[in-house]
Design a protein around this motif. Structure first.
Motif, mmCIF file in Angstrom:
data_model
loop_
_atom_site.group_PDB
_atom_site.id
_atom_site.type_symbol
_atom_site.label_atom_id
_atom_site.label_comp_id
_atom_site.label_asym_id
_atom_site.label_seq_id
_atom_site.Cartn_x
_atom_site.Cartn_y
_atom_site.Cartn_z
ATOM 1 N N LYS A 264 8.720 -2.264 -7.142
ATOM 2 C CA LYS A 264 7.786 -2.653 -8.198
ATOM 3 C C LYS A 264 6.673 -3.545 -7.663
ATOM 4 O O LYS A 264 5.508 -3.410 -8.060
ATOM 5 C CB LYS A 264 8.543 -3.371 -9.321
ATOM 6 C CG LYS A 264 9.419 -2.463 -10.162
ATOM 7 C CD LYS A 264 10.189 -3.270 -11.197
ATOM 8 C CE LYS A 264 10.991 -2.370 -12.129
ATOM 9 N NZ LYS A 264 11.785 -3.165 -13.103
ATOM 10 N N ALA A 265 7.006 -4.478 -6.769
ATOM 11 C CA ALA A 265 5.999 -5.380 -6.223
ATOM 12 C C ALA A 265 4.960 -4.606 -5.411
ATOM 13 O O ALA A 265 3.751 -4.846 -5.543
ATOM 14 C CB ALA A 265 6.659 -6.454 -5.355
ATOM 15 N N ARG B 231 2.743 -2.636 -7.845
ATOM 16 C CA ARG B 231 1.738 -3.459 -8.541
ATOM 17 C C ARG B 231 0.607 -3.869 -7.599
ATOM 18 O O ARG B 231 -0.558 -3.914 -7.997
ATOM 19 C CB ARG B 231 2.400 -4.708 -9.141
ATOM 20 C CG ARG B 231 3.420 -4.430 -10.228
ATOM 21 C CD ARG B 231 2.826 -3.900 -11.504
ATOM 22 N NE ARG B 231 1.878 -4.793 -12.117
ATOM 23 C CZ ARG B 231 1.625 -4.858 -13.423
ATOM 24 N NH1 ARG B 231 2.285 -4.084 -14.249
ATOM 25 N NH2 ARG B 231 0.720 -5.678 -13.889
ATOM 26 N N CYS C 212 1.369 -9.010 -5.138
ATOM 27 C CA CYS C 212 2.182 -9.218 -6.345
ATOM 28 C C CYS C 212 3.391 -10.076 -5.995
ATOM 29 O O CYS C 212 4.042 -9.857 -4.970
ATOM 30 C CB CYS C 212 2.646 -7.875 -6.907
ATOM 31 S SG CYS C 212 3.675 -8.030 -8.387
ATOM 32 N N ARG D 221 -1.535 -0.808 -7.152
ATOM 33 C CA ARG D 221 -2.336 -0.606 -8.362
ATOM 34 C C ARG D 221 -3.636 -1.401 -8.298
ATOM 35 O O ARG D 221 -4.725 -0.889 -8.598
ATOM 36 C CB ARG D 221 -1.507 -1.019 -9.585
ATOM 37 C CG ARG D 221 -2.243 -1.001 -10.899
ATOM 38 C CD ARG D 221 -1.299 -1.415 -12.003
ATOM 39 N NE ARG D 221 -1.982 -1.653 -13.262
ATOM 40 C CZ ARG D 221 -1.362 -1.978 -14.394
ATOM 41 N NH1 ARG D 221 -0.057 -2.089 -14.425
ATOM 42 N NH2 ARG D 221 -2.044 -2.177 -15.501
ATOM 43 N N ASP D 222 -3.539 -2.662 -7.883
ATOM 44 C CA ASP D 222 -4.738 -3.493 -7.771
ATOM 45 C C ASP D 222 -5.657 -2.999 -6.658
ATOM 46 O O ASP D 222 -6.881 -2.979 -6.818
ATOM 47 C CB ASP D 222 -4.353 -4.946 -7.499
ATOM 48 C CG ASP D 222 -3.716 -5.614 -8.706
ATOM 49 O OD1 ASP D 222 -3.818 -5.071 -9.827
ATOM 50 O OD2 ASP D 222 -3.106 -6.691 -8.528
ATOM 51 N N LEU E 161 6.828 -10.653 -7.700
ATOM 52 C CA LEU E 161 7.540 -9.995 -8.792
ATOM 53 C C LEU E 161 8.981 -10.495 -8.934
ATOM 54 O O LEU E 161 9.779 -10.360 -8.011
ATOM 55 C CB LEU E 161 7.551 -8.477 -8.563
ATOM 56 C CG LEU E 161 7.991 -7.700 -9.804
ATOM 57 C CD1 LEU E 161 7.063 -6.546 -10.088
ATOM 58 C CD2 LEU E 161 9.426 -7.208 -9.651
ATOM 59 N N HIS F 235 4.782 1.584 -12.232
ATOM 60 C CA HIS F 235 4.155 0.275 -12.081
ATOM 61 C C HIS F 235 2.863 0.318 -11.269
ATOM 62 O O HIS F 235 2.081 -0.629 -11.331
ATOM 63 C CB HIS F 235 5.162 -0.721 -11.515
ATOM 64 C CG HIS F 235 6.229 -1.053 -12.504
ATOM 65 N ND1 HIS F 235 6.064 -2.007 -13.477
ATOM 66 C CD2 HIS F 235 7.460 -0.514 -12.705
ATOM 67 C CE1 HIS F 235 7.152 -2.052 -14.240
ATOM 68 N NE2 HIS F 235 8.010 -1.161 -13.794
ATOM 69 N N SER F 236 2.624 1.397 -10.543
ATOM 70 C CA SER F 236 1.338 1.558 -9.858
ATOM 71 C C SER F 236 0.314 2.270 -10.739
ATOM 72 O O SER F 236 -0.875 2.292 -10.420
ATOM 73 C CB SER F 236 1.517 2.359 -8.571
ATOM 74 O OG SER F 236 1.916 3.691 -8.851
#
Length: 195
Positions: free
Chosen positions: A168-169, A172, A94, A175-176, A96, A46-47
């Motif tokens: 996951k949160a 994400r 995020c 990732r941003d 999530l 997810h990243s």
């Protein structure tokens, strides 16, 4: 590509992390702790950070050293791969949902580690995995990655779902934060000129 390879060897663990920030989220993680491997796989996927982790830890004692030291090593790898952080967005967040769980994560790749953790688990175990180790991982990641990190569980009934939503949160949000800002690709995102 922004990449790093880090090894860490102590009396408690022997770890190698191979990390590529500009990846596709591929993963190959083996720590000897099944649930933790599952969480690391989610984190990579997810990243969109390619990640290979190998850890041989003192699992005959418990999972604590393995989880914490992997967090340390991934944090160090992120720091090395990001370099001077020129051109990154720096911030990410995020909200999530995962079934009954809803987790909010917000982070700043500031170089100033700080963890705010507001996550409660309804059980002390997920299978054989101690739920308190989820916080230990993120504390180590924050400290050694130089990340200001806030994680908050807004709802949740199932410990597995809460833990997975947290991984996951954060993934994400990360990732941003590591994405290149096309408007400021050659600039460190700080008025100080350094992070």
């Amino acid at each position: 590509m922004r990449k790093a390879q880090i090894t860490r060897e102590t009396a408690e663990t022997d770890i190698s992390v191979d990390l590529g920030i500009d990846g596709e989220g591929s993963y190959d993680n083996e720590t000897g702790v099944g649930f933790f491997d599952h969480m690391l796989d989610q984190f990579a996927r997810h990243s969109l950070i390619d990640m290979t982790v190998r850890c041989k830890g003192d699992l005959h004692i418990d999972d604590h050293h393995t989880v914490e030291d992997v967090g340390i090593t991934i944090g160090q790898a992120l720091t090395q791969a990001l370099g001077d952080k020129r051109g990154i967005h720096r911030y990410g967040s995020c909200l999530l949902p995962m079934d009954d769980a809803l987790v909010r994560a917000a982070l700043d790749l500031s170089g100033r580690p700080y963890l705010v953790w507001d996550v409660d688990f309804p059980t002390t175990k997920i299978g054989t995995f101690d739920t308190e180790l989820v916080r230990e991982f993120f504390q180590a990641l924050s400290t050694h990655g130089g990340i200001t990190l806030h994680v908050e569980a807004l709802h949740g009934l199932n410990s597995h779902h809460i833990a997975e939503a947290a991984f996951k949160a954060v993934a994400r949000a990360l990732r941003d934060a590591v994405e290149t800002d096309p408007r400021k690709a050659d600039t460190v995102p700080s008025t100080k000129g350094a992070l």
